[in-house]
Design a protein around this motif. Structure first.
Motif, PDB file in Angstrom:
ATOM      1  N   TYR A  92       0.820  -1.205   0.000  1.00  0.00           N
ATOM      2  CA  TYR A  92       0.000   0.000   0.000  1.00  0.00           C
ATOM      3  C   TYR A  92       0.858   1.261   0.000  1.00  0.00           C
ATOM      4  CZ  TYR A  92      -4.536  -2.239   0.732  1.00  0.00           C
ATOM      5  OH  TYR A  92      -5.675  -2.959   0.575  1.00  0.00           O
ATOM      6  N   GLN A  93       2.044   1.194   0.579  1.00  0.00           N
ATOM      7  CA  GLN A  93       2.892   2.378   0.659  1.00  0.00           C
ATOM      8  C   GLN A  93       3.321   2.861  -0.723  1.00  0.00           C
ATOM      9  OE1 GLN A  93       6.123   1.395   3.273  1.00  0.00           O
ATOM     10  NE2 GLN A  93       4.851   1.435   5.114  1.00  0.00           N
ATOM     11  N   ALA A 127      -3.965  -7.640   1.470  1.00  0.00           N
ATOM     12  CA  ALA A 127      -5.194  -7.853   2.243  1.00  0.00           C
ATOM     13  C   ALA A 127      -6.369  -7.930   1.280  1.00  0.00           C
ATOM     14  CB  ALA A 127      -5.401  -6.722   3.250  1.00  0.00           C
ATOM     15  N   PHE A 128      -7.526  -8.378   1.792  1.00  0.00           N
ATOM     16  CA  PHE A 128      -8.711  -8.471   0.957  1.00  0.00           C
ATOM     17  C   PHE A 128      -9.419  -7.114   0.934  1.00  0.00           C
ATOM     18  CE2 PHE A 128      -7.587 -12.539   0.558  1.00  0.00           C
ATOM     19  CZ  PHE A 128      -8.461 -13.582   0.822  1.00  0.00           C
ATOM     20  N   PRO A 129      -9.423  -6.388  -0.185  1.00  0.00           N
ATOM     21  CA  PRO A 129     -10.143  -5.119  -0.239  1.00  0.00           C
ATOM     22  C   PRO A 129     -11.648  -5.355  -0.271  1.00  0.00           C
ATOM     23  CG  PRO A 129      -9.303  -5.666  -2.397  1.00  0.00           C
ATOM     24  CD  PRO A 129      -8.758  -6.712  -1.464  1.00  0.00           C
ATOM     25  N   GLU A 130     -12.393  -4.335   0.075  1.00  0.00           N
ATOM     26  CA  GLU A 130     -13.845  -4.479   0.099  1.00  0.00           C
ATOM     27  C   GLU A 130     -14.398  -4.477  -1.320  1.00  0.00           C
ATOM     28  OE1 GLU A 130     -17.782  -2.311   2.094  1.00  0.00           O
ATOM     29  OE2 GLU A 130     -15.737  -1.708   2.662  1.00  0.00           O
ATOM     30  N   MET A 131     -15.338  -5.373  -1.576  1.00  0.00           N
ATOM     31  CA  MET A 131     -15.934  -5.479  -2.894  1.00  0.00           C
ATOM     32  C   MET A 131     -16.738  -4.225  -3.227  1.00  0.00           C
ATOM     33  SD  MET A 131     -18.803  -8.200  -4.182  1.00  0.00           S
ATOM     34  CE  MET A 131     -19.997  -7.361  -3.147  1.00  0.00           C
ATOM     35  N   PRO A 132     -16.637  -3.700  -4.461  1.00  0.00           N
ATOM     36  CA  PRO A 132     -17.431  -2.530  -4.860  1.00  0.00           C
ATOM     37  C   PRO A 132     -18.920  -2.798  -4.693  1.00  0.00           C
ATOM     38  CG  PRO A 132     -15.689  -2.931  -6.452  1.00  0.00           C
ATOM     39  CD  PRO A 132     -15.694  -4.106  -5.509  1.00  0.00           C
ATOM     40  N   ILE A 133     -19.586  -1.948  -3.943  1.00  0.00           N
ATOM     41  CA  ILE A 133     -20.976  -2.188  -3.563  1.00  0.00           C
ATOM     42  C   ILE A 133     -21.931  -2.133  -4.747  1.00  0.00           C
ATOM     43  CG2 ILE A 133     -21.559   0.209  -3.085  1.00  0.00           C
ATOM     44  CD1 ILE A 133     -22.507  -2.321  -0.559  1.00  0.00           C
ATOM     45  N   SER A 134     -21.559  -1.399  -5.810  1.00  0.00           N
ATOM     46  CA  SER A 134     -22.455  -1.252  -6.958  1.00  0.00           C
ATOM     47  C   SER A 134     -22.677  -2.570  -7.687  1.00  0.00           C
ATOM     48  CB  SER A 134     -21.902  -0.206  -7.931  1.00  0.00           C
ATOM     49  OG  SER A 134     -20.578  -0.523  -8.314  1.00  0.00           O
ATOM     50  N   ILE A 135     -21.795  -3.537  -7.475  1.00  0.00           N
ATOM     51  CA  ILE A 135     -21.973  -4.847  -8.109  1.00  0.00           C
ATOM     52  C   ILE A 135     -23.255  -5.511  -7.624  1.00  0.00           C
ATOM     53  CG2 ILE A 135     -21.062  -7.214  -8.145  1.00  0.00           C
ATOM     54  CD1 ILE A 135     -18.291  -6.100  -8.323  1.00  0.00           C
ATOM     55  N   CYS A 148     -10.325 -12.444  -4.487  1.00  0.00           N
ATOM     56  CA  CYS A 148      -9.591 -11.677  -3.472  1.00  0.00           C
ATOM     57  C   CYS A 148     -10.319 -10.407  -3.051  1.00  0.00           C
ATOM     58  CB  CYS A 148      -8.184 -11.342  -3.959  1.00  0.00           C
ATOM     59  SG  CYS A 148      -7.175 -12.800  -4.309  1.00  0.00           S
ATOM     60  N   PHE A 149     -11.550 -10.583  -2.545  1.00  0.00           N
ATOM     61  CA  PHE A 149     -12.324  -9.465  -2.014  1.00  0.00           C
ATOM     62  C   PHE A 149     -12.941  -9.856  -0.684  1.00  0.00           C
ATOM     63  CE2 PHE A 149     -12.298  -8.204  -6.470  1.00  0.00           C
ATOM     64  CZ  PHE A 149     -12.106  -6.832  -6.381  1.00  0.00           C
ATOM     65  N   SER A 150     -13.306  -8.841   0.081  1.00  0.00           N
ATOM     66  CA  SER A 150     -14.098  -9.059   1.290  1.00  0.00           C
ATOM     67  C   SER A 150     -15.489  -8.495   1.061  1.00  0.00           C
ATOM     68  CB  SER A 150     -13.450  -8.370   2.498  1.00  0.00           C
ATOM     69  OG  SER A 150     -13.456  -6.960   2.336  1.00  0.00           O
ATOM     70  N   VAL A 151     -16.470  -9.139   1.660  1.00  0.00           N
ATOM     71  CA  VAL A 151     -17.849  -8.670   1.587  1.00  0.00           C
ATOM     72  C   VAL A 151     -18.271  -8.351   3.014  1.00  0.00           C
ATOM     73  CG1 VAL A 151     -20.201  -9.181   0.851  1.00  0.00           C
ATOM     74  CG2 VAL A 151     -18.263 -10.157  -0.392  1.00  0.00           C
ATOM     75  N   GLU A 152     -18.437  -7.070   3.314  1.00  0.00           N
ATOM     76  CA  GLU A 152     -18.691  -6.653   4.682  1.00  0.00           C
ATOM     77  C   GLU A 152     -20.059  -7.109   5.159  1.00  0.00           C
ATOM     78  OE1 GLU A 152     -16.456  -5.391   6.576  1.00  0.00           O
ATOM     79  OE2 GLU A 152     -14.950  -5.159   5.002  1.00  0.00           O
TER      80      GLU A 152
END
Length: 361
Positions: A92-93, A127-135, A148-152
């Motif tokens: 990320y850096q 890390a697992f980034p959050e999945m775009p909510i618009s999907i 490789c996504f997270s679903v909150e």
């Protein structure tokens, strides 16, 4: 010598755009220098295919600008049928102070508003980034591949009325219940693939909670059951089923009769003969069976014992005597339980055409 005919130039724009749709968008854009006709042709290609590995900020900025320029240059009246994005970075850096997921979320929202039918997203990070909510509310989406996504836990209601194919690989949910709610929002789903779907909470489902839930249009399922007690009742209408399982997660109480199942593949059965017999009993129309004992288990070849004694069943599953045609037993070590299973299959399958007892390395 007569000048060779330029066959490609005689093709209509629609065919040329179809040919360009097989290329990465970067390559498609490069064709704009060929001639005046090709200058803007890439903007009509219905497939957007972006792929990059970011190693520094400047490279990220260039890629970001390129994607935005392609998206914003397109005619809003032209649909985007496919959006493929493979975006990889290891630190990320490298991108600080930029947040790539904020940008990617905007791209996904953009294509969702233009009638996208196929989305394939892979974001390789630490890390697992959050999945775009618009999907989750894209009404035109037919195929969705996520890696490789997270679903909150607080995700919005899932409304995917057109989705027929769902591929989930390395996806993190807070609870198993959240995965089931996700699937519940896909009413016409036909093809389901899950691999390494992870959960933050070990909470499992109960039969009463999901006893009426069923993906009624599903015809094919490929499910990894290593991480959870996936309720197989939800997929009982399938004609083809592939399970990667572990004995710990074999739950008979979540199995219903597979009335349409003709093809079954079990990966890493782990000598769970009782589970196998239960599935066969509930698969009356089964025609093809494959059992692979190895799967992804690294300790498989060091096994010395079945760790579970074979017990001859007191019933003969209907499929064995009426419909089963092919039985492939792969990566069997020749242990006692395995040989007894092979003998039982051979003796009881009247019309079987092919039995293979294989040991592969």
């Amino acid at each position: 010598m007569a000048e060779e005919e330029d066959i490609i130039s005689t093709l209509p724009d629609a065919i040329l755009c179809h040919i360009l749709s097989f290329l990465q968008t970067k390559q498609s854009v490069a064709t704009s220098i060929l001639s005046k006709r090709w200058k803007h042709l890439f903007l009509s290609v219905p497939v957007l295919y972006f792929k990059t590995t970011v190693t520094d900020q400047n490279e990220y900025i260039r890629f970001n600008d390129f994607v935005y320029s392609v998206l914003l240059s397109r005619d809003p009246a032209l649909p985007i049928k496919t959006f493929f994005l493979e975006f990889t970075f290891n630190d990320y850096q490298i991108l600080s102070p930029h947040c790539p997921m904020d940008t990617i979320t905007k791209w996904v929202k953009f294509v969702a508003q233009r009638g996208v039918q196929y989305i394939d997203l892979y974001v390789g990070t630490v890390a697992f980034p959050e999945m775009p909510i618009s999907i989750l509310t894209c009404s035109t989406l037919v195929v969705l591949n996520l890696q490789c996504f997270s679903v909150e836990e607080t995700f919005s209601p899932v409304l995917l009325p057109s989705l027929k194919t769902l591929h989930l690989e390395n996806i993190w949910f807070n609870k198993l219940r959240d995965l089931m709610l996700f699937l519940n929002g896909c009413p016409i789903l036909e093809d389901l693939f899950t691999f390494n779907v992870l959960f933050d909470s070990e909470e499992s489902l109960t039969c009463d909670e999901w006893k009426t839930f069923c993906l009624s249009n599903l015809t094919r399922a490929d499910i990894d059951c290593f991480s959870s007690h996936f309720p197989l009742k939800a997929v009982h209408n399938v004609s083809s089923l592939r399970l990667q399982i572990d004995r710990v997660n074999c739950r008979n109480d979540f199995i219903s009769t597979f009335h349409n199942l003709t093809h079954l593949e079990l990966i890493y059965l782990n000598y769970s003969w009782h589970f196998l017999l239960q599935v066969l009993k509930l698969s009356p129309k089964l025609q093809e069976l494959k059992i692979d004992q190895a799967g992804l288990n690294k300790d498989y070849w060091t096994r010395k014992d079945d760790k579970e004694n074979w017990v001859d069943p007191d019933f003969v599953p209907q499929c064995l005597s009426l419909h089963l045609r092919t039985c492939n037993l792969v990566n069997f070590l020749g242990l006692q339980g395995e040989l007894q299973l092979a003998r039982a299959m051979w003796e009881r399958v009247v019309v079987i055409s092919n039995v293979q007892l294989c040991k592969q390395r």
